[in-house]
Design an enzyme around this catalytic site. Structure first.
Site, PDB file in Angstrom:
ATOM      1  N   ILE A  12      17.557  68.570 -25.612  1.00 27.46           N
ATOM      2  CA  ILE A  12      16.868  67.389 -26.156  1.00 27.46           C
ATOM      3  C   ILE A  12      15.391  67.707 -26.434  1.00 27.46           C
ATOM      4  CG2 ILE A  12      16.266  64.962 -25.761  1.00 27.46           C
ATOM      5  CD1 ILE A  12      18.717  64.739 -23.948  1.00 27.46           C
ATOM      6  N   TYR A 151      22.389  64.923  -8.256  1.00 30.05           N
ATOM      7  CA  TYR A 151      21.660  64.769  -9.516  1.00 30.05           C
ATOM      8  C   TYR A 151      21.252  63.304  -9.718  1.00 30.05           C
ATOM      9  CZ  TYR A 151      21.188  64.689 -14.670  1.00 30.05           C
ATOM     10  OH  TYR A 151      20.771  64.507 -15.958  1.00 30.05           O
TER      11      TYR A 151
END
Ligand SMILES: NC(=O)c1ccc[n+]([C@@H]2O[C@H](COP(=O)([O-])OP(=O)(O)OC[C@H]3O[C@@H](n4cnc5c(N)ncnc54)[C@H](O)[C@@H]3O)[C@@H](O)[C@H]2O)c1
Length: 327
Positions: A12, A151
């Site tokens: 990204i 995460y």
């Protein structure tokens, strides 16, 4: 505008760099190339407005200066991907929490108030079984020791760190909960499904579907995602807020596999593999991941331009030309 992108050699981040260079901005990327690559930033490396530091955000000595230089900061650096998370939970905790705190502290000490985007994830919704998720929905995470969720926990901690700094020091921070993002530069080896299926389809290998493939996801093209992030960063009403970013068109993983086989005119069969064989005992999948996008739309007027089929056709074509180049 001066734009600092941590993790800017990643999937990204490299698209954010491309967008801002095209806008005439100065772009500074820092990345330790752990999952990112020089290939992602190669197209800009000779550009007079582009700088790159190969460094770890946990130790980078240039951080204070870069932060003080920036009008806008996208904090994208993180240990990402289910496989990485299960392989090295310690690295996940350090990078994703200490790294974020180091950046926030540098911004606060800089005495300058840049626009800041902190990347969070739809994973924070945990195993909440709703079919779609709004920012006000509760997160549902296990109470003890299931490292598959490390995460999500680190990203939730990042959100709270960001809001604490925003509240106490008046920083202009927006937290974005990114849902599944796809597009050029994404790689399949850390567990991402679309690049893996595309590679398998164009090589006429079986498409490996985990579980029964009934789990659904909503995929947003990264070229749409970066438009949303750019608009949110510059939107004062978004500062201090958490905002879902993604596409709300939903598809099951089995349907996705069928669609990729069809678009690639591939002879690949589907091969079903248990989660245990794919990821080991500890893995738990979530059944749905669809964003409610009312807040994003109200703040930015965002409407994605890329349909899933359009993105898949583009990725299939790019993968085929890469295959021809290496053949
Ligand atoms: N891709 C998605 O679908 C998705 C979904 C939800 C959230 N996100 C978030 O978006 C961000 C970008 O993800 P991505 O998909 O581009 O992944 P990516 O792995 O391509 O990008 C992360 C980048 O950070 C770099 N990095 C990691 N640790 C670093 C460190 N200690 N110092 C400097 N650089 C470091 C990596 O080398 C990589 O280039 C991440 O914060 C991720 O959690 C992505």
């Amino acid at each position: 505008m001066h734009v600092l992108i941590t993790g800017g050699a990643g999937f990204i981040g490299s698209h954010l760099a491309e967008r801002h260079l095209a806008n005439g901005d100065q772009v500074y990327v820092v990345d330790n190339l752990s999952t990112g690559s020089l290939a992602n930033i190669d197209p800009f490396r000779g550009h007079p407005s582009f700088r790159f530091a190969e460094a770890d955000i946990l130790h980078w000595s240039g951080l204070d200066k870069a932060v003080a230089w920036a009008d806008r900061i996208y904090h994208m650096a993180a240990v990402v991907g289910v496989k990485k998370v299960l392989q090295d939970p310690v690295a996940v905790m350090a990078t994703n929490m200490t790294g974020t705190e180091r950046i926030l502290r540098a911004i606060q000490h800089g005495g300058w108030n840049p626009q800041v985007v902190i990347a969070s994830t739809s994973e924070v919704y945990g195993f909440n079984e709703k079919e779609s998720f709004a920012e006000t929905d509760n997160v549902v995470l296990p109470s003890a020791g299931r490292l598959r969720w490390a995460y999500a926990v680190t990203k939730l901690a990042d959100e709270f760190l960001a809001f604490s700094y925003a509240r106490k020091y008046g920083l202009n921070i927006v937290v974005v909960r990114l849902f599944n993002t796809i597009g050029p530069n994404q790689v399949g080896h850390y567990g991402m499904v679309v690049p893996r299926f595309v590679r398998q389809a164009i090589n006429n290998e079986p498409l490996t579907v985990y579980g029964e493939g009934r789990q659904t996801r909503s995929f947003c093209d990264v070229r749409d995602t970066v438009v949303a992030l750019d608009r949110l960063a510059g939107c004062p009403e978004a500062w201090g807020e958490v905002v879902n970013v993604g596409n709300d068109q939903e598809i099951s993983i089995r349907e996705l596999a069928d669609l990729i086989v069809q678009r690639a005119h591939s002879a690949s069969p589907l091969q079903f593999i248990s989660y245990k064989d794919a990821y080991g005992e500890e893995f738990e999948d979530v059944t749905h991941r669809r964003p409610v996008l009312n807040k994003l739309r109200a703040l930015t007027g965002f409407a994605p331009e890329w349909t899933l089929t359009h993105t898949l056709d583009d990725l299939i074509e790019r993968a085929r030309s890469r295959n021809l180049l290496v053949a």
